[in-house]
Design a protein around this motif. Structure first.
Motif, mmCIF file in Angstrom:
data_model
loop_
_atom_site.group_PDB
_atom_site.id
_atom_site.type_symbol
_atom_site.label_atom_id
_atom_site.label_comp_id
_atom_site.label_asym_id
_atom_site.label_seq_id
_atom_site.Cartn_x
_atom_site.Cartn_y
_atom_site.Cartn_z
ATOM 1 N N LYS A 29 0.831 -1.214 0.000
ATOM 2 C CA LYS A 29 0.000 0.000 0.000
ATOM 3 C C LYS A 29 0.862 1.259 0.000
ATOM 4 O O LYS A 29 1.878 1.326 0.687
ATOM 5 N N PHE A 30 0.435 2.255 -0.783
ATOM 6 C CA PHE A 30 1.112 3.552 -0.795
ATOM 7 C C PHE A 30 0.615 4.416 0.361
ATOM 8 O O PHE A 30 -0.509 4.263 0.846
ATOM 9 N N TRP A 212 0.932 14.884 -10.125
ATOM 10 C CA TRP A 212 2.328 14.743 -9.704
ATOM 11 C C TRP A 212 2.433 14.714 -8.180
ATOM 12 O O TRP A 212 3.246 13.953 -7.627
ATOM 13 N N ILE A 213 1.621 15.511 -7.499
ATOM 14 C CA ILE A 213 1.643 15.523 -6.037
ATOM 15 C C ILE A 213 1.335 14.131 -5.497
ATOM 16 O O ILE A 213 2.039 13.612 -4.625
ATOM 17 N N ARG A 214 0.290 13.522 -6.025
ATOM 18 C CA ARG A 214 -0.058 12.176 -5.574
ATOM 19 C C ARG A 214 1.080 11.196 -5.852
ATOM 20 O O ARG A 214 1.481 10.421 -4.972
ATOM 21 N N HIS A 215 1.602 11.240 -7.083
ATOM 22 C CA HIS A 215 2.689 10.336 -7.456
ATOM 23 C C HIS A 215 3.902 10.532 -6.553
ATOM 24 O O HIS A 215 4.497 9.560 -6.063
ATOM 25 N N THR A 220 7.795 8.797 -2.564
ATOM 26 C CA THR A 220 8.592 9.214 -1.409
ATOM 27 C C THR A 220 8.257 8.362 -0.186
ATOM 28 O O THR A 220 9.142 7.931 0.555
ATOM 29 N N GLY A 221 6.965 8.088 0.018
ATOM 30 C CA GLY A 221 6.556 7.241 1.128
ATOM 31 C C GLY A 221 7.078 5.821 0.999
ATOM 32 O O GLY A 221 7.366 5.157 1.997
ATOM 33 N N ARG A 222 7.214 5.350 -0.239
ATOM 34 C CA ARG A 222 7.710 3.996 -0.481
ATOM 35 C C ARG A 222 9.181 3.848 -0.100
ATOM 36 O O ARG A 222 9.656 2.739 0.184
#
Length: 238
Positions: A29-30, A212-215, A220-222
């Motif tokens: 999960k992201f 892009w913000i979502r991506h 980054t979280g990954r």
């Protein structure tokens, strides 16, 4: 057509292998967009679009690890989510298995230093799609700074600088803070301003910025899921 079909099959395979490794590690999960501490999208008087994201802290990661990650983002690994006995997959697909296509080092460093992803003074190409089916990215990047505090590159198109992306990071109690800032547009007087207002919005709009913000939040979280085990095995990458 056959070559294109083969590329699609290879891309699908890489994405599925990366997803399988992440699922095996229990991290498929992201992070959601709401995990970011702060985001902002604005346009300056000259038409330059500015996108800013103050990310959630990246836990278990140090600034030196972050630098190593960017330096080696073009590499492959056999990490399967548990150990290193799996099939070969790219770092880039592990970072975002759904959106990423490839990162290609194009040139060596100014003094002939090897470029395995990004390197100061070297050019690299990024190919990806925001949220899999939205805006495609296929640009050449010139890295201007990469160290234990900052990673910045210029976006090149038609021999011009049409954007800049800056990442800054520093140590926190649980890992690192991480800030990303994207400027899209040319700063060339008159011609660049016209380009920013009348041409670039067709390619990179405020809606594109939202994608892009979502991506960016997702990849980054990954980082905290995939970088620690890969960095621990860094001496095995040649």
């Amino acid at each position: 057509m056959k070559g294109n079909d083969n590329n699609k099959l290879r891309l699908r395979k890489q994405r599925l292998l990366a997803r399988a490794a992440l699922k095996r590690a229990g991290n498929v999960k992201f992070k959601p967009v709401t995990s970011a501490k702060w985001v902002n999208v604005s346009r300056a008087w000259n038409g330059v679009l500015l996108v800013q994201i103050e990310h959630d802290n990246i836990r278990g990661v140090t600034p030196e690890m972050m630098r190593w990650w960017f330096e080696n983002l073009g590499r492959t690994t056999t990490w399967n989510g548990i150990d290193f006995s799996g099939p070969e997959i790219t770092f880039y697909h592990l970072w975002h298995h759904r959106d990423h296509i490839k990162v290609i080092p194009l040139t060596s460093g100014p003094n002939g230093e090897p470029n395995h992803g990004f390197f100061p003074g070297a050019k690299s190409m990024i190919q990806e799609q925001f949220n899999d089916f939205h805006d495609k990215v296929h640009h050449t990047m010139l890295t201007t700074r990469l160290d234990g505090r900052e990673f910045t590159f210029l976006i090149k198109q038609f021999g011009m600088t049409v954007g800049r992306i800056t990442h800054t990071y520093s140590s926190t109690e649980d890992g690192i803070s991480f800030y990303a800032e994207t400027e899209i547009g040319s700063k060339i007087p008159v011609f660049g301003w016209l380009l920013n207002w009348f041409v670039i919005p067709w390619v990179y709009s405020k809606k594109t910025a939202e994608h892009w913000i979502r991506h960016n939040i997702e990849e980054t979280g990954r980082t905290e899921d995939v970088l620690p085990p890969l960095y621990a095995a860094r001496d095995t990458f040649i």
